[in-house]
Write an enzyme that holds these catalytic residues in place. Structure first.
Site, PDB file in Angstrom:
ATOM      1  N   LEU A 109       4.177   0.913 -10.946  1.00  0.00           N
ATOM      2  CA  LEU A 109       3.383  -0.429 -11.287  1.00  0.00           C
ATOM      3  C   LEU A 109       3.140  -1.418 -10.031  1.00  0.00           C
ATOM      4  O   LEU A 109       4.355  -1.445  -9.405  1.00  0.00           O
ATOM      5  CB  LEU A 109       4.371  -1.269 -12.199  1.00  0.00           C
ATOM      6  N   TYR A 138       1.920  -6.520   1.849  1.00  0.00           N
ATOM      7  CA  TYR A 138       2.564  -6.098   0.576  1.00  0.00           C
ATOM      8  C   TYR A 138       1.466  -5.508  -0.388  1.00  0.00           C
ATOM      9  O   TYR A 138       1.633  -4.531  -0.961  1.00  0.00           O
ATOM     10  CB  TYR A 138       3.161  -7.449   0.025  1.00  0.00           C
TER      11      TYR A 138
END
Length: 98
Positions: free
Chosen positions: A23, A54
């Site tokens: 996810l 990120y």
């Protein structure tokens, strides 16, 4: 990125892993993506500069699952959370191995 790659590789190597669900958050999508964000918007524009590293790690994890699924015919799924409003609240990345 390295943690995701290690977990995905380990899940692929063992026969005991039935399914892996990767996810990723909405930060993997372009900064100015049209709301609500659709999966097809992935990799269509510039990422938010303040969390680009990120975002790239999340994109790599999504694409790694996609590649493993095709190459090894494994049940490695990837999904991303996409907000349905303009609030770009970031959710955490997680891996689930079953």
């Amino acid at each position: 990125m390295m943690i995701s790659a290690s977990v995905i590789e380990a899940a692929n190597r063992t026969d005991r892993t039935k399914k892996l669900l990767y996810l990723a958050s909405s930060s993997a999508y372009p900064r100015n993506a049209v709301q609500p964000i659709h999966e097809s918007a992935l990799l269509t524009g510039a990422l938010e500069p303040t969390n680009e590293g990120y975002a790239l790690a999340e994109i790599i994890g999504l694409k790694l699952c996609e590649t493993y699924r095709k190459q090894y015919a494994r049940n490695l799924s990837s999904r991303s959370f996409r907000p349905t409003c303009t609030d770009q609240t970031t959710t955490s990345m997680s891996l689930t191995v079953v």
